[in-house]
Design a protein around this motif. Structure first.
Motif, PDB file in Angstrom:
ATOM      1  N   SER B  80       6.315  -5.725  -9.981  1.00 13.32           N
ATOM      2  CA  SER B  80       5.330  -4.763  -9.181  1.00 13.32           C
ATOM      3  C   SER B  80       5.606  -4.461  -7.835  1.00 13.32           C
ATOM      4  CB  SER B  80       3.618  -6.353  -9.633  1.00 13.32           C
ATOM      5  OG  SER B  80       3.009  -5.113  -8.775  1.00 13.32           O
ATOM      6  N   ALA B  81       5.812  -3.686  -7.540  1.00 16.46           N
ATOM      7  CA  ALA B  81       6.195  -2.770  -6.630  1.00 16.46           C
ATOM      8  C   ALA B  81       5.042  -2.649  -5.447  1.00 16.46           C
ATOM      9  CB  ALA B  81       6.737  -1.063  -6.344  1.00 16.46           C
ATOM     10  N   LEU B  82       5.764  -3.033  -3.916  1.00 17.36           N
ATOM     11  CA  LEU B  82       4.412  -2.921  -3.037  1.00 17.36           C
ATOM     12  C   LEU B  82       4.976  -1.912  -1.572  1.00 17.36           C
ATOM     13  CD1 LEU B  82       4.600  -6.821  -1.799  1.00 17.36           C
ATOM     14  CD2 LEU B  82       2.768  -5.814  -3.488  1.00 17.36           C
ATOM     15  N   VAL B  83       4.042  -1.217  -1.552  1.00 18.95           N
ATOM     16  CA  VAL B  83       3.874  -0.134  -0.616  1.00 18.95           C
ATOM     17  C   VAL B  83       4.945  -0.713   0.894  1.00 18.95           C
ATOM     18  CG1 VAL B  83       3.797   1.168   2.011  1.00 18.95           C
ATOM     19  CG2 VAL B  83       1.910   0.818  -0.331  1.00 18.95           C
ATOM     20  N   SER B  84       5.363  -2.346   1.499  1.00 16.30           N
ATOM     21  CA  SER B  84       5.977  -2.586   2.269  1.00 16.30           C
ATOM     22  C   SER B  84       7.489  -2.449   1.155  1.00 16.30           C
ATOM     23  CB  SER B  84       5.673  -3.585   2.267  1.00 16.30           C
ATOM     24  OG  SER B  84       5.414  -4.939   1.061  1.00 16.30           O
ATOM     25  N   ASP B  85       7.241  -2.674  -0.171  1.00 18.59           N
ATOM     26  CA  ASP B  85       8.998  -2.144  -0.384  1.00 18.59           C
ATOM     27  C   ASP B  85      10.124  -0.912  -0.084  1.00 18.59           C
ATOM     28  OD1 ASP B  85       8.033  -3.630  -3.572  1.00 18.59           O
ATOM     29  OD2 ASP B  85       8.987  -4.813  -1.109  1.00 18.59           O
ATOM     30  N   SER B  86       8.697  -0.090   0.709  1.00 22.65           N
ATOM     31  CA  SER B  86       9.556   1.370   0.994  1.00 22.65           C
ATOM     32  C   SER B  86      10.726   0.775   2.172  1.00 22.65           C
ATOM     33  CB  SER B  86       8.374   2.116   1.557  1.00 22.65           C
ATOM     34  OG  SER B  86       7.551   2.591  -0.064  1.00 22.65           O
ATOM     35  N   ALA B  87      11.636   1.353   1.343  1.00 28.08           N
ATOM     36  CA  ALA B  87      13.289   1.252   2.483  1.00 28.08           C
ATOM     37  C   ALA B  87      14.211   1.851   1.563  1.00 28.08           C
ATOM     38  CB  ALA B  87      13.754  -0.326   2.501  1.00 28.08           C
TER      39      ALA B  87
END
Lengths: 114, 117
Positions: B80-87
């Protein structure tokens, strides 16, 4: 906590200047590495060192030299900076003789050569 | 020669959906495989590694990776992806042969992950 520090986060130099980038690690690691990172090219290894006063060329050593006089410190030297050396420079360190030797990275130095 | 390929420059996924970041490798001997993450203007942070054993490796921040020897792949996943995983995510391989060059890692070119809210 493991720590790799780099002397500057941002650096601006002029063409032809001699540039020193310093890296220090406090983990007693034998291996140290210098990479440059450019968009679309990933990380490219410039030089690495596996012991004091020892060094090995990486994939793109031209225009660079290194110095490792103490175990904790690894310096990258641009003898005569050129605009094509504008890049992000990352230092890393790791244990030498371990299967678990992930590399620990510093925060990077963004170098601009004008 | 040792090498890593990350076939996607960019991966976009909606928050809450599963994510996969792909990695394939080529190495002599047994591979040691790593995933790193880089947030803007920061150095790389270690996420997880495969050395030997279970093909499913769990790492930091809820990430996991599946080692597939027959397909020479090591894909990074999160249920389940989180916005904070953006990298920016990097895959790396180390040559597992005895006497291989001093723990040198070979990195892929990186995959930019963007998670939309």
């Amino acid at each position: 906590d493991v720590k790799v520090t780099q002397s500057s986060r941002y650096l601006v130099k002029r063409t032809g200047e001699k540039v020193f980038l310093e890296c220090v690690q406090d983990m007693d690691h034998e291996n140290m590495f210098w990479y440059r990172q450019d968009p679309g090219l990933g990380l490219r290894l410039i030089y690495f060192s596996y012991d004091v006063k020892m060094k090995e060329k990486g994939d793109i050593p031209e225009g660079y030299s290194v110095s490792r006089e103490k175990k904790e410190r690894f310096s990258l030297i641009l003898e005569s900076a050129s605009t094509n050396q504008t890049s992000m420079y990352l230092c890393a360190s790791s244990l030498r003789d371990s299967s678990y030797n992930e590399q620990f990275f510093g925060p990077g130095t963004r170098l601009t050569v004008l | 020669a040792q090498s890593v390929a990350q076939p996607e420059d960019q991966v976009n996924v909606a928050e809450g959906n599963p994510l996969t970041v792909k990695c394939t490798y080529s190495v002599s001997g047994n591979p040691y495989l790593f995933w790193y993450v880089q947030y803007p203007n920061r150095g790389l942070q270690f996420l997880l590694k495969y050395i030997t054993g279970d093909n499913l490796v769990k790492g930091s921040y809820g990430f996991e990776a599946e080692f597939n020897k027959s397909q020479t792949s090591f894909h990074l996943k999160k249920p389940s992806a989180l916005v904070s995983d953006s990298a920016l995510y990097f895959c790396a391989v180390r040559d597992g042969r005895r006497g291989s060059t001093l723990g040198r890692l070979y990195f892929g070119r990186g995959t930019q992950l963007t998670v939309w809210p």
